[in-house]
Design a protein around this motif. Structure first.
Motif, PDB file in Angstrom:
ATOM      1  N   GLU A 154      15.427  -6.304  -6.871  1.00 43.72           N
ATOM      2  CA  GLU A 154      14.693  -5.094  -7.251  1.00 43.72           C
ATOM      3  C   GLU A 154      13.613  -4.758  -6.230  1.00 43.72           C
ATOM      4  N   MET A 155      12.917  -5.775  -5.741  1.00 46.97           N
ATOM      5  CA  MET A 155      11.907  -5.526  -4.706  1.00 46.97           C
ATOM      6  C   MET A 155      12.564  -4.981  -3.444  1.00 46.97           C
ATOM      7  N   ASP A 156      13.695  -5.550  -3.063  1.00 44.79           N
ATOM      8  CA  ASP A 156      14.414  -5.068  -1.877  1.00 44.79           C
ATOM      9  C   ASP A 156      14.840  -3.612  -2.063  1.00 44.79           C
ATOM     10  N   ARG A 157      15.329  -3.286  -3.268  1.00 45.22           N
ATOM     11  CA  ARG A 157      15.761  -1.912  -3.558  1.00 45.22           C
ATOM     12  C   ARG A 157      14.582  -0.941  -3.438  1.00 45.22           C
ATOM     13  N   MET A 158      13.462  -1.294  -4.016  1.00 43.24           N
ATOM     14  CA  MET A 158      12.297  -0.407  -3.989  1.00 43.24           C
ATOM     15  C   MET A 158      11.719  -0.301  -2.583  1.00 43.24           C
ATOM     16  N   ASN A 159      11.716  -1.414  -1.855  1.00 43.44           N
ATOM     17  CA  ASN A 159      11.168  -1.408  -0.495  1.00 43.44           C
ATOM     18  C   ASN A 159      11.974  -0.539   0.455  1.00 43.44           C
ATOM     19  N   GLU A 160      13.224  -0.246   0.111  1.00 42.40           N
ATOM     20  CA  GLU A 160      14.033   0.629   0.955  1.00 42.40           C
ATOM     21  C   GLU A 160      13.529   2.070   0.957  1.00 42.40           C
ATOM     22  N   VAL A 161      12.812   2.462  -0.083  1.00 42.09           N
ATOM     23  CA  VAL A 161      12.374   3.863  -0.189  1.00 42.09           C
ATOM     24  C   VAL A 161      10.875   4.056   0.011  1.00 42.09           C
ATOM     25  N   ILE A 162      10.092   2.988  -0.089  1.00 43.41           N
ATOM     26  CA  ILE A 162       8.648   3.164   0.103  1.00 43.41           C
ATOM     27  C   ILE A 162       8.296   2.882   1.561  1.00 43.41           C
ATOM     28  N   PRO A 163       7.277   3.567   2.068  1.00 47.94           N
ATOM     29  CA  PRO A 163       6.893   3.337   3.467  1.00 47.94           C
ATOM     30  C   PRO A 163       6.313   1.935   3.645  1.00 47.94           C
ATOM     31  N   PRO A 164       6.460   1.379   4.845  1.00 48.54           N
ATOM     32  CA  PRO A 164       5.877   0.059   5.088  1.00 48.54           C
ATOM     33  C   PRO A 164       4.358   0.107   4.966  1.00 48.54           C
ATOM     34  N   MET A 165       3.787  -0.997   4.539  1.00 49.97           N
ATOM     35  CA  MET A 165       2.329  -1.074   4.429  1.00 49.97           C
ATOM     36  C   MET A 165       1.722  -1.194   5.817  1.00 49.97           C
ATOM     37  N   LYS A 166       0.655  -0.438   6.040  1.00 48.58           N
ATOM     38  CA  LYS A 166      -0.041  -0.492   7.326  1.00 48.58           C
ATOM     39  C   LYS A 166      -1.405  -1.160   7.175  1.00 48.58           C
ATOM     40  N   SER A 167      -1.830  -1.347   5.931  1.00 48.15           N
ATOM     41  CA  SER A 167      -3.096  -2.018   5.655  1.00 48.15           C
ATOM     42  C   SER A 167      -3.051  -2.527   4.221  1.00 48.15           C
ATOM     43  N   PHE A 168      -4.065  -3.294   3.859  1.00 55.24           N
ATOM     44  CA  PHE A 168      -4.197  -3.644   2.454  1.00 55.24           C
ATOM     45  C   PHE A 168      -4.461  -2.346   1.686  1.00 55.24           C
ATOM     46  N   ILE A 169      -4.015  -2.308   0.435  1.00 54.78           N
ATOM     47  CA  ILE A 169      -4.278  -1.110  -0.362  1.00 54.78           C
ATOM     48  C   ILE A 169      -5.131  -1.474  -1.569  1.00 54.78           C
ATOM     49  N   LEU A 170      -5.971  -0.534  -1.949  1.00 54.54           N
ATOM     50  CA  LEU A 170      -6.816  -0.729  -3.118  1.00 54.54           C
ATOM     51  C   LEU A 170      -6.040  -0.320  -4.363  1.00 54.54           C
ATOM     52  N   PRO A 171      -6.144  -1.098  -5.436  1.00 52.23           N
ATOM     53  CA  PRO A 171      -5.504  -0.691  -6.681  1.00 52.23           C
ATOM     54  C   PRO A 171      -6.105   0.623  -7.176  1.00 52.23           C
ATOM     55  N   GLY A 172      -5.260   1.498  -7.672  1.00 49.25           N
ATOM     56  CA  GLY A 172      -5.753   2.745  -8.242  1.00 49.25           C
ATOM     57  C   GLY A 172      -4.994   3.951  -7.741  1.00 49.25           C
ATOM     58  N   GLY A 173      -5.548   5.106  -8.035  1.00 50.49           N
ATOM     59  CA  GLY A 173      -4.939   6.361  -7.642  1.00 50.49           C
ATOM     60  C   GLY A 173      -4.341   7.113  -8.815  1.00 50.49           C
ATOM     61  N   ASN A 174      -4.045   6.361  -9.885  1.00 53.13           N
ATOM     62  CA  ASN A 174      -3.450   6.935 -11.086  1.00 53.13           C
ATOM     63  C   ASN A 174      -3.517   5.854 -12.169  1.00 53.13           C
ATOM     64  N   PRO A 175      -3.732   6.227 -13.428  1.00 52.05           N
ATOM     65  CA  PRO A 175      -3.804   5.204 -14.485  1.00 52.05           C
ATOM     66  C   PRO A 175      -2.563   4.303 -14.556  1.00 52.05           C
ATOM     67  N   VAL A 176      -1.388   4.838 -14.279  1.00 51.43           N
ATOM     68  CA  VAL A 176      -0.168   4.025 -14.325  1.00 51.43           C
ATOM     69  C   VAL A 176      -0.214   2.961 -13.231  1.00 51.43           C
ATOM     70  N   LEU A 177      -0.611   3.350 -12.039  1.00 51.49           N
ATOM     71  CA  LEU A 177      -0.684   2.401 -10.926  1.00 51.49           C
ATOM     72  C   LEU A 177      -1.761   1.354 -11.186  1.00 51.49           C
ATOM     73  N   SER A 178      -2.903   1.790 -11.692  1.00 54.37           N
ATOM     74  CA  SER A 178      -3.974   0.843 -12.018  1.00 54.37           C
ATOM     75  C   SER A 178      -3.495  -0.160 -13.053  1.00 54.37           C
ATOM     76  N   GLN A 179      -2.760   0.316 -14.036  1.00 55.66           N
ATOM     77  CA  GLN A 179      -2.245  -0.566 -15.084  1.00 55.66           C
ATOM     78  C   GLN A 179      -1.280  -1.598 -14.512  1.00 55.66           C
TER      79      GLN A 179
END
Length: 186
Positions: free
Chosen positions: A99-124
């Motif tokens: 599942e991680m491999d499947r999702m990683n195929e569509v999301i951009p590679p990380m270029k830095s650490f990311i802060l949790p947040g941006g939307n209540p669903v993501l924070s959750q």
């Protein structure tokens, strides 16, 4: 299953493991499976908040595996349980990896650490990931104190926290929410 939820047997601060051994409710084994129970509840909330059916199905499968994991943690390691306890399997870990491999195929590679947040669903999802890490730490402590924890339990929780991180990124990508990069002060 018993009809009554209350038994009054724990009113003095002790409870029984599967096998009948009485332990204080503060025992690390109780802390471990209580934290996994909390994790399952948080995952249920995440499942309710997500709209992606594939992710929702995986999270329901995860909850099932967490019940399996908890059955193992709730057993007295010194006694053979009279009931059949389901087991965690390598393919449960492989499912998370796929599942991680499947999702990683569509999301951009990380270029830095990311802060949790941006939307209540993501924070959750990030809060749930942190609870997963706490459950993992409880199981590691239990193992370090020679309390017999199956290695696959720790491995599963480790992989699950990775999965929850990738799921948060994937959900944000699906919702077109920009990640918040960590910009350390230098």
């Amino acid at each position: 299953m018993a009809q009554k939820i209350y038994t009054k047997t724990g009113d003095k601060g002790s409870t029984s493991l599967i096998g009948g051994t009485k332990v204080p409710k503060s025992h690390l084994r109780i802390e471990a499976y209580g934290t996994v129970d909390e994790l399952s509840s948080w995952i249920g909330l995440c499942r309710d908040l997500l709209t992606d059916e594939a992710s929702r199905a995986i999270l329901q499968e995860v909850q099932d595996r967490l019940f399996t994991l908890n059955a193992s943690l709730a057993c007295d390691p010194e006694k053979e349980p009279k009931m059949r306890i389901p087991d965690l399997r390598e393919e449960d870990i492989t499912l998370l990896e796929k599942e991680m491999d499947r999702m990683n195929e569509v999301i951009p590679p990380m270029k830095s650490f990311i802060l949790p947040g941006g939307n209540p669903v993501l924070s959750q999802l990030h809060i749930t990931r942190c609870v997963c890490r706490r459950a993992e730490r409880c199981c590691v402590r239990l193992e370090q104190e020679s309390q017999e924890v199956e290695g696959i339990i720790i491995k599963y929780l480790n992989r699950l926290s990775d999965y929850l991180f990738v799921l948060a990124r994937y959900a944000g990508h699906q919702m077109q929410i920009e990640e918040i990069p960590w910009k350390p002060r230098i």
